[in-house]
Scaffold this motif. Structure first.
Motif, mmCIF file in Angstrom:
data_model
loop_
_atom_site.group_PDB
_atom_site.id
_atom_site.type_symbol
_atom_site.label_atom_id
_atom_site.label_comp_id
_atom_site.label_asym_id
_atom_site.label_seq_id
_atom_site.Cartn_x
_atom_site.Cartn_y
_atom_site.Cartn_z
ATOM 1 N N TRP A 1 -12.575 3.870 -4.438
ATOM 2 C CA TRP A 1 -12.895 4.434 -3.119
ATOM 3 C C TRP A 1 -14.392 4.304 -2.848
ATOM 4 C CZ3 TRP A 1 -10.066 9.338 -1.015
ATOM 5 C CH2 TRP A 1 -10.482 9.611 0.289
ATOM 6 N N MET B 1 -4.312 1.577 6.750
ATOM 7 C CA MET B 1 -4.613 1.441 5.335
ATOM 8 C C MET B 1 -5.278 2.710 4.816
ATOM 9 S SD MET B 1 -3.319 -1.366 4.687
ATOM 10 C CE MET B 1 -3.826 -2.125 3.174
ATOM 11 N N TRP C 1 -4.014 4.804 1.614
ATOM 12 C CA TRP C 1 -4.779 4.865 0.361
ATOM 13 C C TRP C 1 -5.558 6.160 0.205
ATOM 14 C CZ3 TRP C 1 -4.023 1.963 -3.682
ATOM 15 C CH2 TRP C 1 -3.465 0.691 -3.525
ATOM 16 N N LYS C 2 -6.083 6.642 1.308
ATOM 17 C CA LYS C 2 -7.014 7.761 1.157
ATOM 18 C C LYS C 2 -6.357 9.109 1.375
ATOM 19 C CE LYS C 2 -11.072 5.181 2.488
ATOM 20 N NZ LYS C 2 -12.099 5.030 3.529
ATOM 21 N N VAL C 3 -5.220 9.131 2.002
ATOM 22 C CA VAL C 3 -4.579 10.428 2.244
ATOM 23 C C VAL C 3 -3.325 10.572 1.393
ATOM 24 C CG1 VAL C 3 -3.595 11.950 3.978
ATOM 25 C CG2 VAL C 3 -5.486 10.443 4.576
ATOM 26 N N ASP D 1 -6.919 -0.590 10.138
ATOM 27 C CA ASP D 1 -7.747 0.116 9.157
ATOM 28 C C ASP D 1 -7.312 1.575 9.034
ATOM 29 O OD1 ASP D 1 -8.624 0.428 11.753
ATOM 30 O OD2 ASP D 1 -10.605 1.096 11.106
ATOM 31 N N ASP E 1 0.703 0.539 -9.021
ATOM 32 C CA ASP E 1 2.155 0.538 -9.122
ATOM 33 C C ASP E 1 2.579 0.598 -10.585
ATOM 34 O OD1 ASP E 1 4.283 0.642 -7.346
ATOM 35 O OD2 ASP E 1 4.936 -1.366 -7.962
ATOM 36 N N GLU F 1 3.941 1.436 -0.772
ATOM 37 C CA GLU F 1 4.897 1.528 -1.870
ATOM 38 C C GLU F 1 4.369 2.412 -2.988
ATOM 39 O OE1 GLU F 1 7.304 -1.896 -2.279
ATOM 40 O OE2 GLU F 1 6.928 -1.841 -4.428
ATOM 41 N N THR F 2 3.062 2.317 -3.223
ATOM 42 C CA THR F 2 2.473 3.153 -4.264
ATOM 43 C C THR F 2 2.673 4.623 -3.928
ATOM 44 O OG1 THR F 2 0.802 1.439 -4.342
ATOM 45 C CG2 THR F 2 0.408 3.406 -5.641
ATOM 46 N N ILE G 1 -1.930 8.770 -1.099
ATOM 47 C CA ILE G 1 -1.941 8.614 -2.563
ATOM 48 C C ILE G 1 -2.559 9.820 -3.256
ATOM 49 C CG2 ILE G 1 -2.938 7.262 -4.452
ATOM 50 C CD1 ILE G 1 -2.227 4.791 -2.951
ATOM 51 N N PRO G 2 -3.732 10.302 -2.823
ATOM 52 C CA PRO G 2 -4.257 11.482 -3.510
ATOM 53 C C PRO G 2 -3.323 12.681 -3.404
ATOM 54 C CG PRO G 2 -5.807 10.712 -1.844
ATOM 55 C CD PRO G 2 -4.676 9.760 -1.845
ATOM 56 N N TRP H 1 -11.482 -0.796 5.261
ATOM 57 C CA TRP H 1 -11.030 -2.019 5.919
ATOM 58 C C TRP H 1 -11.891 -2.247 7.139
ATOM 59 C CZ3 TRP H 1 -6.849 -4.687 3.764
ATOM 60 C CH2 TRP H 1 -6.594 -5.910 4.375
ATOM 61 N N TYR I 1 -9.406 5.640 -9.288
ATOM 62 C CA TYR I 1 -9.138 5.678 -7.855
ATOM 63 C C TYR I 1 -10.402 5.994 -7.072
ATOM 64 C CZ TYR I 1 -7.233 7.483 -3.514
ATOM 65 O OH TYR I 1 -6.986 7.725 -2.197
ATOM 66 N N SER J 1 0.832 -1.201 0.000
ATOM 67 C CA SER J 1 0.000 0.000 0.000
ATOM 68 C C SER J 1 0.863 1.247 0.000
ATOM 69 C CB SER J 1 -0.908 0.035 1.219
ATOM 70 O OG SER J 1 -1.771 -1.049 1.202
#
Lengths: 327, 476, 499, 101, 117
Positions: free
Chosen positions: E109, A301, A305-307, A298, E70, A160-161, A309-310, E116, E105, A158
Motif C-alpha cells: 500500500w 480497485m 484492495w484498500k477497503v 481507480d 490468493d 477474488e482475493t 481486503i483489510p 491506480w 499488505y 482483485s
C-alpha cells in the motif's frame, strides 16, 4: 457404476437445462424489472408481456453471421468463450439445491456431487473463468478488447482475493468446505448473522466478480464500446453472455448456501427456499444496476484492495478469536 | 508446543525484525534508505546475541522434529550474519552511486537470511525446501536488482531460470525420497534407509536428483554453468553475498540431511561428492586462470571454493562439517571484502572497471586499498597467516581424518594453482605501472566493511579459538 | 625478560613495522627507523646467544601458551643448538641487508622496509616454532613479504620470478601441510593426545609405521627440497635470486634456503627416522648431483649474480649431503656450512648489489680490470671469493671439511665426487674474479667509486665472522654439539633397531 | 482400469520430462518459465499420488507449499522478464549474451 | 463411485454444450465475409497499429499481488476447516501468519502498488 453415471448425466442435463432457461428468463426479467424501475415497460411485443423475447434473442444470435476478424488469433479466439462458459456451468456440479430426501424407497441427492472441497472448487473455477476473459481480449487483437479484458481480469482477480477471505469466516464456523456441510451447519442460525461483514464483502465482491453494475467497467459501453467481447458476434458472443449470467447464478447460489442457510427454512420445502433466496439475490443485482452509477476504475480497485481486503482480514482474525473463545 | 516455538526462536526474531525493517523502509525518507541497511545490521546483531545457544550440545527440536535450534544452525547463522553485515556495508555506496539505493534491497537480503536459517535448521525436507525457496527467490531479485543495467537483468533472469530449474529437479528427487521412505523427516528417512538400504530404484533416483539440485545451488562442476555469468552480472556487492551465503546455506542444509538421513549409506554418496569436488575445484581454478576480468575471476574462484567445501562434505565426519562452517564464515569476510573493494573501483579508461588492467599500479595511488585487496587475495588463496588458511587447514584436516588422502592432495595442489590467479591481481596492483586513471573511493560504509574484513582476515589466525570453539561444539 | 626473549624476537620487528607504518612517510625516516629496529633486533639476539646453555640438547627459552585448545595447538617456541645459529644469522643478515638497501631501493621505501621487518619476524618464527601449526604459519607467511620484495623492487623479469618463487615454494609446502595433519591424527590415534606439538610428535616417532613414515617423509622432503633447493627443484632459485633486489637476494640466499635444511634436521630426521635412513641414497645422489650440476652451470654464467645463485645450489648440496651422512661431523658440518653459506653468499650478493648500484650491469663481460679503480672493493670481494671456495682459515673450509669427513664415513663414493665440487667452485669463482677485476680495463668505469663508509660498515661484520668461523669454529659449533649428539643418538637407536 | 501409483508416477514423469525439455530447448523466456511451472506441477502430482498411497497428509501439505512457492516464483520471474524486456526488447534466451567473456 | 466422476462429467457436458452451440449455427447462419467486415473495430476507422502493445505495468503488479494474496488465502482454508483440531496453537500461528501478511499488505500500500493513477 454405469447406472450411477447415467443418473448423473440425467441430473446434469436437468440442471443445465434449468439453468439455461433461467438465464434466458433472467435477461427478460432484467429488462422487465429495470424497465419498471425506470418507469418503462421493457419488452412487450414478443409473446405475452414479451415472455418469448429471450427465445427470439437466442434464435437471432444463432442465425447471425459469425464474423471472425482477420487479425485474430483463431484457436484462442474460439477457445476463449468456451473457457468462460465451462467454469460457469460446471460450478453447479457442487451446489446442493436441497437436502437429501427419500422417494420410492430410494435416496435422492438433489445435487450432482458433494465433494469435501466444494467451496475451493468453486473458487478455483472462478479463477479459470478469468482465462476466458483475458484470452478473448488477447485473441481479438483489438485495442478495445484488449484493454477491456485487462481491466476485467484485473478487477476479477482483485475481488477474488476479498471474496476468498470473506468465505474463510463461514468456513471457520462450519468447519468444512463441503457446501452441504456448510448448509447443514446453518440449521440453527444462518451465517449471515454472525458473519454479516463477510456477507457484505462477499456480495460486493460477487458483483465485481461477475462484472455487473456498478462494477461493469470492462463492458463500459461509453468507454470501451463493449469490452473484451467487442469482436465477438453470433453464438460466441452468446456464450459470453451465457457465462456471465450463469456466473451470477453461481455467486448467488453460493451466497445463499454460505450465508443465507441454503435450503434451510420453515414450512416450505428446502428446494423452494433455495430458489427463493437465490432469486432474491438476483433481484438485488438488478436493483443495483438500476440504481447505482458506475464506478471509476481507480475507485473500483481502491475499493477492492484498500477497503474490502483489510476488512475481510480483520473479519477472519476476529471470527477466529471469537470462535476459539466460544468453543 | 512451547518447545516448538522455542525451537524457531532465532527465525522468529529475525522475522519480526524483518517486518520491522519493512516498516522502517516504508517510513524512511527517499534519501535515507541506507538507514534501513544499518537497522538491518543492528537487527542481525541483536538476533545473533539473542539466539546464542545457552550451552554446548544444545538442541531443541520443534514441530514434531521438523526444525531444530542448535549450535550447528547457530554457527551457520553466524556466517549468514557476517555475510549480511559485510555486504550491506559494502552495498551502501555502490547503490547510492547508481541511484538504486532502495530500502527493499536490504529488506530482501534480510529475508534471504531467514530462508537460509530455515534451510540449516530444518530437519524436515519440506522446511528445507521452503527455506531454500525463500532464499532463492530473494536472491533472484537481488541478482537482477540493478534494473537499469542489462548485465544485472540478464544475471537475474539466468539465475532465476537456472535456480528454479534446479529447485524443480531437487524437488522432483525429493518426492521420490518421500515416496519411498514415507516421510520427509530426516530421522525417519534415516531409519528407513538403515532398515531397507538404498537399493531400490526410487530412492537412488530421488537422491541423485536431490544431489544434482544441491550441486546446482552450490555451483558444483557439471551444474555450474549459471554461476560465472550470474556472479559477474549481478551488482558487485550482491555477487559477494551470493558467492557466500546461499552456498553456505546449501551446504549447511545438505550436510545436515546427509549426516542425519544419509549416514547409513555414507560410502554410496561419498564417492559421488568426491568426484564432484575434484571436478569442481579443478575446473573453477583452471578457468579462473584464463580470466582477465577480476569479477569473473572471483566468480570462477567461487566455484573452486565450493569444490574445497565439498571436501568437507566428502569427509563425512564431525571435522568435515565443522570445517565447512568455519570455512564459510571466513569466506564471508574475505570474499565479500574483495567484492566490496571491487565495487568501489572506478576506471576512467576505456576498459571495464573490473578488468585486471584497472588494478595496474593501484598500490601507489591507493596503498591501503591495495593492501586490503592483497590480504583478501592471499587469504582466498589460503596463504597463512591469513584467515583463509585456517579454513583450508580445517578442510584438509577433515579429509585426512577420513583417510581420503588422494582428495586432500588434489585439494592442496589445486589451492596452489589457485594462487596463481589471485596473485595476478597483486601483480597488477604492485608490480605494474598504472595504465588508466583509476579511482577507488572508499567511503565510510565500504571502508568499515573493508576494515572489518581486513582485520578479521589478518587476525583470525591469531585468535581463531572463538570461532573454532563454536564450530567444534556443533553436533548435527 | 629472558623468559620471553623469543617472543620478543618474533614480534619486535612486527611492532617496529607497525610503528614505522604509523609514524613516518618519508623514505629517509623509514630507512633509518627500520635499520635501528633491525639493529635492536640483532642486539636482542645477543643475550640469547649468551645465556644459551650449551650443555644440553633440550629446548631452551621455551614459551608455551594455549592457542587453539580445540585442536591442540599452542603457541610454543624454543631454541636448541640447531636453530639458535639460524636466528643469529637471520637477525644479522636482516640488519645488514637493510643497511645495504639505503641506496638501492629508490621507490616505495616505506613499504620495502616494512616488508623486510615482517619477513624477518616470519623467518625467526620458523626457526623457533615448536608447534607444527605455528611453524607452518610462519613458513608460509614469509612468502608474502618475499613475494612483494622480489616483485616490486626486483629486476626486469621480477614478476615472473616472484610468481615462480611463490608457486614453487607453495606447491611444496601444501603437501607438507597434509603431512603435518596426518602426523597430528596419527599421534592422536597412537597416544590419545591430539596435538601439534613438534616435540611430542617427535617423541612418538618410534611408533610410526614405515609406510606412514615414507608418506610423511616424502611430503616433507618435497617441501624442504624445493626450499633448499635440491637438484630437480632448483629452477626457481636462479630467477628469484637474480631478479630480487640486493636485500632480497641476501635474505633468500642467506636465510631462506636454510629453512629447507633446517626442516630436514628438525623434522625429517627425528620424526621419520626410518624413512630418512631408507632414503639416504636418494638424498645423497641428489646432493651430489646438485653440487656438480650447480658448479657446472655456474661456470657458464655470464651474469655474476646468476653465477652466485647457481653456486648456492652447489653449496647447499654440501649441506644436504652432510646432513644425510647422519653422523656427528656430517651434520655439524652441514649446520656450520648453512651458517657459512649464509654469511658468504649474503656478502657476495651485497657486493654485487653494491657494484650494480654504480654500474647498473651485472654481466661479467661488461667489467674488467676494475681492481685498480676500486681496490678496497676488490679486496673484500676477494676475501669472500676465497671464502666461497673454502680456503682454509675461512668459515667454509671448516664446514665443507666436516661435511666431507662425515660423508666419507657414510658413503665414501659420493664424498669423492662431492669433493670435486670444491674444485669446481674454485674454478668458477676464481675465473669470474679474474674476468671482473683483472684483465683488460673497461674504460666505462673510469669514475667508479670505491666502497664508502656505509657499505664498509655492513660488510665488515661479515668479514669478521668469516674469519672467526674459519679460525675458531668452536664458538659456533659449541652451540650445536649437544643437539646434534642427541639427534644422532635418536637415529642410531633406530638404525640399531632396523638391524 | 484401476489407477495405480505407477500411473501417476508415469504421468508426472512425462510432465516433468516435458518441463525439462521445455526449459532446455525453448528459447522464449516466457515459455521456459511456463515449463518450469510444469516441472513443479509434475512434482505436485507425485506428491499427491504418494500422499494418497502412503495415507499421509505430508505430501498434500507439501503441495500447498509448492504452489505457494510457484506463485512467488511467478511474481519474481515475470518481474525479471519485464525488466529485461524494458532494457533489451527481447525475451529470447539466446539473445541474453552480454555476459559471455 | 468417486465424487469427482460427476464433476468430470459436468465439465465434459459443459464443454460439449459450448461446442455444440457454436458449431450448430454453422448450418443455418450466413457467411459473407468481406474485407471491411473482417477488420477489427476501431471507431469505424481503419486500424492503424497492432493492438498488442505494451500496456500499463499496473496490471502486472495487480496480477502479482493477486497471486501472492490468493495463495495466502489458500492457506487459510485448511486452517479454517481444521480449526477445532489445531487449537490455540493454530490460532496463534495463523494470527502471526496474518500479521505477516498485513505487513506485506501495508508495504504494498505504502509503496503505491494499490494506487491506480
Amino acid at each position: 457404476m454405469l447406472v450411477g453415471i447415467i443418473l448423473t448425466v440425467i441430473k446434469i442435463l436437468i440442471v443445465i437445462t434449468v439453468l439455461l432457461l433461467s438465464v434466458a428468463y433472467m435477461t427478460w426479467a432484467e429488462r422487465k424489472v429495470i424497465g419498471h424501475m425506470q418507469v418503462r415497460l421493457g419488452p412487450t411485443h414478443v409473446g405475452w408481456k414479451g415472455l418469448l423475447q429471450p427465445i427470439a434473442d437466442g434464435l437471432k444470435l444463432l442465425m447471425k453471421e459469425d464474423i471472425v476478424p482477420d487479425m485474430v488469433d483463431k484457436p484462442v479466439y474460439i477457445i476463449a468463450p468456451l473457457l468462460s462458459l465451462i467454469p460457469a456451468l460446471s460450478a453447479f456440479a457442487v451446489i446442493p439445491f436441497a437436502d437429501k430426501f427419500v422417494i420410492f424407497g430410494k435416496e435422492v441427492q438433489p445435487y450432482i456431487s458433494d465433494i469435501n472441497i466444494g467451496l475451493l472448487y468453486i473458487l478455483a473455477l472462478s479463477s479459470v473463468g478469468t482465462y476466458g476473459i483475458i484470452m478473448s481480449g488477447w485473441a481479438s487483437n483489438s485495442k478495445y478488447a484488449l484493454l477491456g479484458s485487462l481491466r476485467s481480469s484485473a478487477q476479477v482477480i482483485s475481488y477474488e482475493t476479498a471474496m476468498g477471505l470473506a468465505l474463510v469466516g463461514p468456513v471457520l464456523l462450519a468447519g468444512s468446505l463441503s457446501l452441504r456441510d456448510i448448509t447443514i451447519a446453518q440449521k440453527g442460525l444462518w451465517f449471515i448473522v454472525p458473519q454479516f461483514v463477510a456477507f457484505v464483502i462477499y456480495l460486493i465482491s460477487a458483483i465485481a466478480e461477475t462484472n455487473r453494475a456498478p462494477f461493469d467497467l470492462p463492458e463500459a459501453e461509453t468507454e470501451l464500446v463493449a469490452g473484451f467481447h467487442v469482436e465477438y458476434s453470433s453464438m460466441k458472443f452468446a456464450l459470453f453472455f451465457l457465462a456471465e449470467y450463469a456466473n451470477m447464478y453461481v455467486v448467488s447460489a453460493i451466497a445463499t448456501i454460505v450465508f443465507l442457510g441454503g435450503w434451510n427454512g420453515p414450512i416450505l420445502p428446502g428446494f423452494v427456499w433455495f430458489v427463493i433466496k437465490v432469486l432474491f439475490i438476483m433481484f438485488f443485482y438488478l436493483w443495483l444496476r438500476a440504481t447505482l452509477p458506475r464506478l471509476r476504475f481507480d475507485q473500483l480497485m481502491s475499493l477492492g484492495w484498500k477497503v474490502l481486503i483489510p476488512i475481510a482480514l480483520a473479519n477472519v482474525l476476529i471470527t477466529s478469536i471469537i470462535v476459539y473463545i466460544v468453543r | 508446543m512451547a518447545q516448538s516455538i522455542v525451537s524457531i526462536l532465532p527465525e522468529i526474531l529475525m522475522t519480526i525484525f524483518g517486518l520491522l525493517l519493512i516498516v522502517i523502509d516504508v517510513l524512511a525518507g527517499e534519501d535515507r534508505k541506507s538507514g534501513v541497511g544499518y537497522f538491518g545490521i543492528a537487527f542481525v546483531l541483536l538476533a545473533l546475541i539473542a539466539s546464542i545457544p545457552p550451552f554446548n550440545g544444545f538442541k531443541i527440536f520443534g514441530f514434531n522434529k521438523m526444525v531444530v535450534w542448535d549450535v550447528y544452525s547457530y554457527a551457520f547463522f553466524l556466517t549468514f550474519a557476517f555475510a549480511y553485515i559485510m555486504s550491506t556495508l559494502g552495498s551502501v555506496d555502490y547503490l547510492k552511486d547508481r541511484g538504486i539505493n532502495k530500502g527493499e534491497y536490504y529488506v530482501i537480503m534480510f529475508f534471504s537470511i531467514i530462508g537460509m536459517m530455515f534451510m540449516v535448521s530444518a530437519t524436515d525436507l519440506s522446511v528445507f525446501y521452503l527455506g531454500l525457496e525463500t532464499m532463492a527467490i530473494s536472491m533472484y531479485i537481488l541478482a537482477g536488482y540493478n534494473k537499469k543495467e542489462l548485465t544485472s537483468n540478464e544475471a537475474g533472469i539466468k539465475y532465476f531460470i537456472m535456480g528454479a530449474f534446479s529447485s524443480g529437479i531437487f524437488l522432483y528427487g525429493l518426492t521420490y525420497v518421500f515416496g519411498y521412505t514415507g516421510s520427509t523427516k530426516y530421522h525417519i528417512i534415516a531409519e528407513f534407509i538403515r532398515n531397507n538400504g538404498v537399493s531400490h530404484f526410487s530412492i537412488i533416483f530421488g537422491l541423485i536428483l536431490m544431489f544434482a539440485g544441491f550441486a546446482f545451488k552450490i555451483s558444483a562442476f557439471p551444474f555450474h554453468m549459471w554461476a560465472p555469468d550470474v556472479y559477474s552480472g549481478a551488482p558487485t556487492p550482491v555477487a559477494g553475498f551470493m558467492t557466500v551465503a546461499p552456498k553456505a546455506a546449501a551446504f549447511g542444509g545438505m550436510v545436515r540431511f546427509l549426516m542425519v538421513a544419509g549416514v547409513p549409506v555414507v560410502e554410496k554418496w561419498q564417492l559421488f561428492f568426491a568426484i564432484l569436488a575434484v571436478l569442481t575445484m579443478t575446473y573453477g581454478n583452471l578457468v579462473a586462470i584464463a580470466q582477465n576480468n577480476v569479477k569473473r575471476m572471483l566468480a570462477y574462484s567461487a566455484i573452486s571454493h565450493a569444490g574445497y567445501m565439498l571436501i568437507g562434505l566428502v569427509a563425512a565426519n564431525d571435522i568435515g562439517y565443522q570445517a565447512i562452517a568455519l570455512y564459510t564464515m571466513i569466506y564471508a569476510f574475505m570474499n565479500i571484502g574483495a567484492f566490496t573493494l571491487l565495487s568501489v573501483l572506478k576506471n576512467k579508461g576505456i576498459i571495464d572497471d573490473e578488468r585486471l588492467e584497472s588494478f595496474a599500479g593501484l598500490a601507489k595511488k591507493h596503498p591501503l586499498y591495495s593492501l586490503a585487496m592483497l590480504l583478501f587475495m592471499f587469504s582466498l588463496a589460503g596463504i597463512p597467516p591469513l584467515a583463509g588458511f585456517i579454513g583450508k587447514f580445517y578442510i584438509f584436516m577433515a579429509a585426512i581424518k577420513a583417510k581420503i588422502y588422494w582428495l586432500a592432495i588434489i585439494g592442496v595442489l589445486n589451492s596452489a594453482i589457485a594462487c596463481y590467479y589471485y596473485m595476478r591481481v597483486t601483480v597488477y596492483m604492485y608490480f605494474k605501472e598504472a595504465e588508466y586513471d583509476v579511482e577507488a573511493n572508499l567511503r565510510p560504509a565500504a571502508f568499515i566493511a573493508t576494515f572489518i574484513a581486513s582485520v578479521v582476515v589478518l587476525l583470525l589466525t591469531v585468535f581463531p579459538s572463538l570461532l573454532i570453539n563454536i564450530v567444534k561444539s556443533m553436533i548435527v | 625478560m629472558m623468559g620471553n626473549i623469543l617472543s620478543i624476537l618474533i614480534f619486535f620487528p612486527v611492532v617496529a613495522a607497525l610503528v614505522i607504518f604509523a609514524l613516518w612517510r618519508s623514505g629517509k625516516a623509514t630507512m633509518w627507523a627500520a635499520f635501528v629496529a633491525s639493529v635492536i633486533e640483532f642486539i636482542l639476539t645477543m643475550p640469547l646467544m649468551w645465556n644459551f646453555d650449551k650443555g644440553t640438547a633440550a629446548m631452551q627459552f621455551v614459551e608455551r601458551y594455549d592457542w587453539v585448545k580445540a585442536w591442540g595447538i599452542s603457541y610454543y617456541v624454543g631454541v636448541d643448538g640447531i636453530s639458535i645459529l639460524m636466528v643469529f644469522l637471520t637477525t644479522l643478515l636482516t640488519a645488514i641487508s637493510i643497511l645495504a638497501s639505503f641506496k638501492y631501493i629508490g621507490k616505495r621505501q616505506r613499504e620495502f622496509y616494512i616488508a623486510m621487518l615482517i619477513l624477518e619476524a616470519a623467518i625467526v618464527g620458523v626457526f623457533v616454532a615448536l608447534d607444527f601449526f605455528l611453524f607452518y604459519i610462519f613458513w608460509e607467511a614469509m612468502l608474502i613479504p618475499m613475494y612483494l620484495i622480489i616483485g616490486v623492487w626486483g629486476g626486469k623479469r621480477r614478476v615472473y620470478a616472484a610468481i615462480k618463487f611463490f608457486l614453487y615454494t607453495l606447491a611444496g609446502s601444501v603437501l607438507m601441510m597434509l603431512a603435518i595433519i596426518a602426523l597430528y591424527f596419527k599421534h592422536g590415534q597412537l597416544t590419545g593426545e591430539y596435538t601439534f606439538d613438534i616435540l611430542k610428535i617427535t617423541a612418538a616417532s618410534a611408533q610410526y609405521s614405515l609406510g606412514f613414515q615414507t608418506i610423511v617423509f616424502l611430503a616433507f622432503f618435497l617441501g624442504f627440497a624445493i626450499k633448499v633447493p635440491m637438484f630437480p627443484f632448483h629452477t626457481w632459485l636462479p630467477d628469484a635470486h637474480v631478479e630480487a633486489p640486493t636485500a632480497g637476494s641476501v635474505i633468500l640466499a642467506g636465510v631462506l634456503l636454510k629453512m629447507g635444511t633446517y626442516g630436514f634436521l628438525r623434522f625429517c630426521l627425528p620424526i621419520t627416522p626410518i624413512a630418512s635412513i631408507k632414503f639416504v641414497p636418494l638424498v645423497a645422489i641428489l646432493s651430489v648431483v646438485a653440487i656438480i650440476y650447480g658448479a657446472l652451470v655456474a661456470m657458464v654464467q655470464e651474469d655474476v649474480k646468476k653465477l652466485v645463485a647457481y653456486s648456492s645450489v652447489s653449496h647447499m648440496g654440501f649441506v644436504t649431503l652432510g646432513i644425510y651422512a647422519l653422523n656427528q661431523s656430517g651434520i655439524e658440518g652441514g649446520i656450520l656450512q648453512m651458517f657459512n653459506h649464509g654469511i658468504i653468499t649474503g656478502a657476495l650478493f651485497l657486493l654485487i648489489g653494491l657494484i650494480y648500484e654504480r654500474t647498473h650491469t651485472r654481466l661479467i663481460a661488461d667489467y674488467g680490470g676494475i681492481a685498480q679503480k676500486v681496490p678496497v672493493y676488490a679486496t673484500i670481494f676477494a676475501i669472500f671469493t676465497f671464502g666461497s671456495i673454502g680456503l682454509p682459515s675461512m668459515g667454509a673450509f671448516i664446514g665443507e671439511f666436516l661435511v666431507l669427513v662425515g660423508a666419507f664415513k657414510a658413503f665414501s663414493d659420493y664424498a669423492i665426487i662431492a669433493a670435486s665440487g670444491v674444485i669446481f667452485a674454485a674454478v668458477y669463482m676464481l675465473w669470474m674474479y679474474q674476468r671482473v677485476f683483472f684483465q683488460q680495463f673497461n674504460s666505462r668505469w673510469e669514475n667508479i667509486e670505491d666502497v664508502n663508509v656505509r657499505e664498509f660498515i655492513y660488510l665488515f661484520p661479515l668479514i669478521i665472522i668469516v674469519f672467526w668461523v674459519g679460525v675458531y669454529p668452536e664458538t659456533f659449533t659449541s652451540y650445536m654439539h649437544e643437539s646434534v649428539k642427541n639427534l644422532i643418538e635418536q637415529i642410531n637407536t633406530v638404525k640399531i633397531a632396523l638391524k | 482400469m484401476e489407477m495405480t501409483l505407477q500411473h501417476y508416477l508415469i504421468l508426472s514423469a512425462i510432465l516433468f520430462g516435458i518441463g525439462i525439455t521445455g526449459v532446455l530447448i525453448r528459447r522464449n523466456l516466457i515459455v521456459m518459465f511456463m515449463s518450469l511451472e510444469l516441472m513443479l506441477n509434475a512434482v505436485n502430482i507425485n506428491l499427491a499420488a504418494y500422499s494418497k498411497y502412503l495415507h499421509t497428509m505430508t505430501g498434500q501439505i507439501f503441495i500447498v507449499f509448492v504452489m505457494c512457492v510457484a506463485a512467488a516464483e511467478a511474481a519474481v520471474g515475470l518481474a525479471l522478464i519485464i525488466t529485461l524486456f524494458r532494457n533489451k526488447a527481447t525475451i529470447n534466451a539466446d539473445e541474453i549474451n552480454s555476459l559471455r567473456g | 463411485m468417486s465424487p469427482y466422476l460427476p464433476i468430470a462429467l459436468m465439465l465434459i457436458i459443459s464443454a460439449l454444450i459450448g461446442v455444440i452451440t457454436i458449431s450448430v449455427g454453422v448450418i443455418v447462419r450466413p457467411n459473407k465475409p468481406e474485407k471491411v467486415k473482417l477488420s477489427v473495430y476501431e471507431c469505424g476507422m481503419p486500424e492503424f497499429s497492432d493492438a498488442r502493445k505494451r500496456y500499463s505495468v499496473k496490471f502486472y503488479i495487480i496480477a502479482m499481488l493477486f497471486v501472492i494474496f490468493d495463495v495466502e488465502t489458500v492457506f487459510l482454508f485448511p486452517w479454517a476447516v481444521a480449526f477445532d483440531l489445531v487449537g490455540i496453537f493454530g490460532l496463534v500461528e495463523m494470527i502471526i501468519f496474518i500479521i505477516i501478511l498485513v505487513f506485506g499488505y501495508f508495504y504494498a500500500w505504502r509503496k503505491g502498488a494499490l494506487e491506480w493513477a
